[in-house]
Write an enzyme that holds these catalytic residues in place. Sequence first.
Site, PDB file in Angstrom:
ATOM      1  N   CYS A   1       3.219   8.105   1.433  1.00 50.05           N
ATOM      2  CA  CYS A   1       3.882   7.102   2.268  1.00 50.05           C
ATOM      3  C   CYS A   1       3.967   5.812   1.454  1.00 50.05           C
ATOM      4  O   CYS A   1       2.956   5.287   0.997  1.00 50.05           O
ATOM      5  CB  CYS A   1       3.039   6.908   3.530  1.00 50.05           C
ATOM      6  SG  CYS A   1       3.648   5.617   4.607  1.00 50.05           S
TER       7      CYS A   1
ATOM      8  N   CYS B   1       6.998  -7.957   6.425  1.00 47.18           N
ATOM      9  CA  CYS B   1       8.199  -7.456   7.099  1.00 47.18           C
ATOM     10  C   CYS B   1       8.721  -8.532   8.026  1.00 47.18           C
ATOM     11  O   CYS B   1       7.946  -9.235   8.668  1.00 47.18           O
ATOM     12  CB  CYS B   1       7.871  -6.196   7.899  1.00 47.18           C
ATOM     13  SG  CYS B   1       9.337  -5.411   8.637  1.00 47.18           S
TER      14      CYS B   1
ATOM     15  N   CYS C   1      -0.812   4.041  10.556  1.00 46.31           N
ATOM     16  CA  CYS C   1       0.473   3.366  10.724  1.00 46.31           C
ATOM     17  C   CYS C   1       0.315   1.933  11.190  1.00 46.31           C
ATOM     18  O   CYS C   1      -0.409   1.655  12.130  1.00 46.31           O
ATOM     19  CB  CYS C   1       1.287   4.062  11.797  1.00 46.31           C
ATOM     20  SG  CYS C   1       2.134   5.461  11.193  1.00 46.31           S
TER      21      CYS C   1
ATOM     22  N   CYS D   1       7.960  -6.265  14.887  1.00 49.37           N
ATOM     23  CA  CYS D   1       7.775  -5.382  16.037  1.00 49.37           C
ATOM     24  C   CYS D   1       6.435  -5.728  16.692  1.00 49.37           C
ATOM     25  O   CYS D   1       5.456  -6.030  16.016  1.00 49.37           O
ATOM     26  CB  CYS D   1       7.807  -3.916  15.597  1.00 49.37           C
ATOM     27  SG  CYS D   1       9.419  -3.448  14.922  1.00 49.37           S
TER      28      CYS D   1
ATOM     29  N   CYS E   1       3.012  -3.986  15.536  1.00 48.69           N
ATOM     30  CA  CYS E   1       2.843  -3.632  14.122  1.00 48.69           C
ATOM     31  C   CYS E   1       2.103  -4.734  13.363  1.00 48.69           C
ATOM     32  O   CYS E   1       2.484  -5.903  13.410  1.00 48.69           O
ATOM     33  CB  CYS E   1       4.200  -3.380  13.485  1.00 48.69           C
ATOM     34  SG  CYS E   1       4.093  -3.038  11.714  1.00 48.69           S
TER      35      CYS E   1
ATOM     36  N   GLU F   1       0.804  -1.211   0.000  1.00 49.52           N
ATOM     37  CA  GLU F   1       0.000   0.000   0.000  1.00 49.52           C
ATOM     38  C   GLU F   1       0.839   1.263   0.000  1.00 49.52           C
ATOM     39  O   GLU F   1       1.946   1.286   0.516  1.00 49.52           O
ATOM     40  CB  GLU F   1      -0.881   0.014   1.247  1.00 49.52           C
ATOM     41  CG  GLU F   1      -1.702  -1.237   1.341  1.00 49.52           C
ATOM     42  CD  GLU F   1      -2.769  -1.153   2.411  1.00 49.52           C
ATOM     43  OE1 GLU F   1      -3.577  -2.069   2.473  1.00 49.52           O
ATOM     44  OE2 GLU F   1      -2.796  -0.161   3.161  1.00 49.52           O
TER      45      GLU F   1
HETATM   46  N1  SAH Z   1      10.191  -0.402   9.197  1.00 51.38           N
HETATM   47  C1  SAH Z   1      10.163   1.035   9.268  1.00 51.38           C
HETATM   48  C2  SAH Z   1       8.848   1.618   8.772  1.00 51.38           C
HETATM   49  C3  SAH Z   1       7.710   1.207   9.651  1.00 51.38           C
HETATM   50  S1  SAH Z   1       6.157   2.043   9.630  1.00 51.38           S
HETATM   51  C4  SAH Z   1      10.417   1.458  10.699  1.00 51.38           C
HETATM   52  O1  SAH Z   1      10.427   0.619  11.575  1.00 51.38           O
HETATM   53  O2  SAH Z   1      10.635   2.646  10.929  1.00 51.38           O
HETATM   54  C5  SAH Z   1       6.409   3.625  10.295  1.00 51.38           C
HETATM   55  C6  SAH Z   1       6.215   3.789  11.800  1.00 51.38           C
HETATM   56  O3  SAH Z   1       4.968   3.315  12.287  1.00 51.38           O
HETATM   57  C7  SAH Z   1       7.283   3.065  12.607  1.00 51.38           C
HETATM   58  O4  SAH Z   1       7.776   3.939  13.581  1.00 51.38           O
HETATM   59  C8  SAH Z   1       6.503   1.955  13.225  1.00 51.38           C
HETATM   60  O5  SAH Z   1       7.140   1.461  14.378  1.00 51.38           O
HETATM   61  C9  SAH Z   1       5.185   2.611  13.500  1.00 51.38           C
HETATM   62  N2  SAH Z   1       4.075   1.693  13.742  1.00 51.38           N
HETATM   63  C10 SAH Z   1       3.913   0.434  13.290  1.00 51.38           C
HETATM   64  N3  SAH Z   1       2.767  -0.088  13.732  1.00 51.38           N
HETATM   65  C11 SAH Z   1       2.158   0.849  14.483  1.00 51.38           C
HETATM   66  C12 SAH Z   1       0.928   0.913  15.197  1.00 51.38           C
HETATM   67  N4  SAH Z   1       0.083  -0.123  15.206  1.00 51.38           N
HETATM   68  N5  SAH Z   1       0.643   2.042  15.858  1.00 51.38           N
HETATM   69  C13 SAH Z   1       1.481   3.098  15.827  1.00 51.38           C
HETATM   70  N6  SAH Z   1       2.647   3.107  15.158  1.00 51.38           N
HETATM   71  C14 SAH Z   1       2.997   2.000  14.499  1.00 51.38           C
END
Ligand code: SAH
Length: 374
Positions: A106, A113, A347, A117, A120, A93
Amino acid sequence: MTAAVNLLDFDAARLAAYFAGLGEKPFRAKQALRWIHRFGQRDFDAMTDIARSLREKLKSGAGIVPPPIVADRLSDDDTRKFLFDVGGGNAVESVFIPEDDRGTLCVSTQAGCALDCAFCATGKQGFNRNLTAAEIIGQLWQVNKVLGDERGVHPVAAAGERVIGNVVLMGMGEPLANFENLVTALRLMLDDNAYGLSRRRVTVSTAGLTPMLDRLRDECPVALAVSLHAPDDALRDQLVPINRKYPLRELMAACLRYLEKAPRDFVTFEYAMLDGVNDSENHARRLLGLTRDVPCKFNLIPFNPFPGSSFRRSSPPRLRRFAEILMNAGIVTTIRKTRGEDIDAACGQLAGRVRDKTRRSGRPVIGIHEVRSP
Ligand code: SAH
């Protein structure tokens, strides 16, 4: 249609090399780059200043093939989500976030991935594969064209008219885990014959792959966001498991090294606010200690829940108190607006509805992309 050679895979240097292989002068590559990216042209016959003989050669051996858009949904707050089919049952997306005069796109860099995390949704899908450079830049190509056509402007028109003014690599995936293709796509974003964005307007967001941060600094420095989410290794090991390999001390040192060559003089630390997990006053104070030597801004992201997630979003007063502590210490702190929630574009939610680990094998994207939670 899959062309033998997809010209979207090539930055300027690679396109010039490809053209040289066809016996063509390097300036022809520049012309082609402009047609492809500035004007969103896929039809070689429309590239009128390119000699017919070259057009014929291109038609027989190459194509301009972005990933097809399979869904395009507009949120109540004008955030717009584009879903791309990248084959094999995978979708990725892009989210367009309009701002006053222009918007931010974005972009995703991987299908799924591997970093997993804890909070996520993309991580919960598991890792499928790296996107090609064409699939990364193809998201920008497609959205530029859709928006440009709608607004009646050339996608990459005069700077003031530009539809997409910022690109953030914050979609699905870990950009630095797909380094070569990321850098090829970044070079196109920065190239004046392509998208012509300044380095300050392109942001790579990473969970902190420190050796790759050094390479990005040396090969293609752009603005940097680092997903921090915790003030100490014990907690970060749990939330961002890659921390066990590249702990905070090393990450902070890598940020400092990055800033030596970065186009901006600060790092943006992203911090998902998880109720009762990482959002106390004590956590905020310890962040001040951790980041003392690193010029930085903080971007606090209210946690975006998704089906099956066990975390809760911090309450507004807790969020405000946390932000206050950082701001009182002189750190510019923003609280990210939660946008696009009604279309699952927030996010960490990206493509979470499309597939999950349990149905990895090959269900087509089309037909299930509209499935919504109740
Ligand atoms: N892999 C990259 C891009 C990730 S997405 C990274 O880790 O930076 C961008 C941001 O959204 C990251 O900071 C990620 O940790 C955050 N993120 C992911 N899932 C989320 C959620 N459910 N709520 C809030 N932030 C989230």
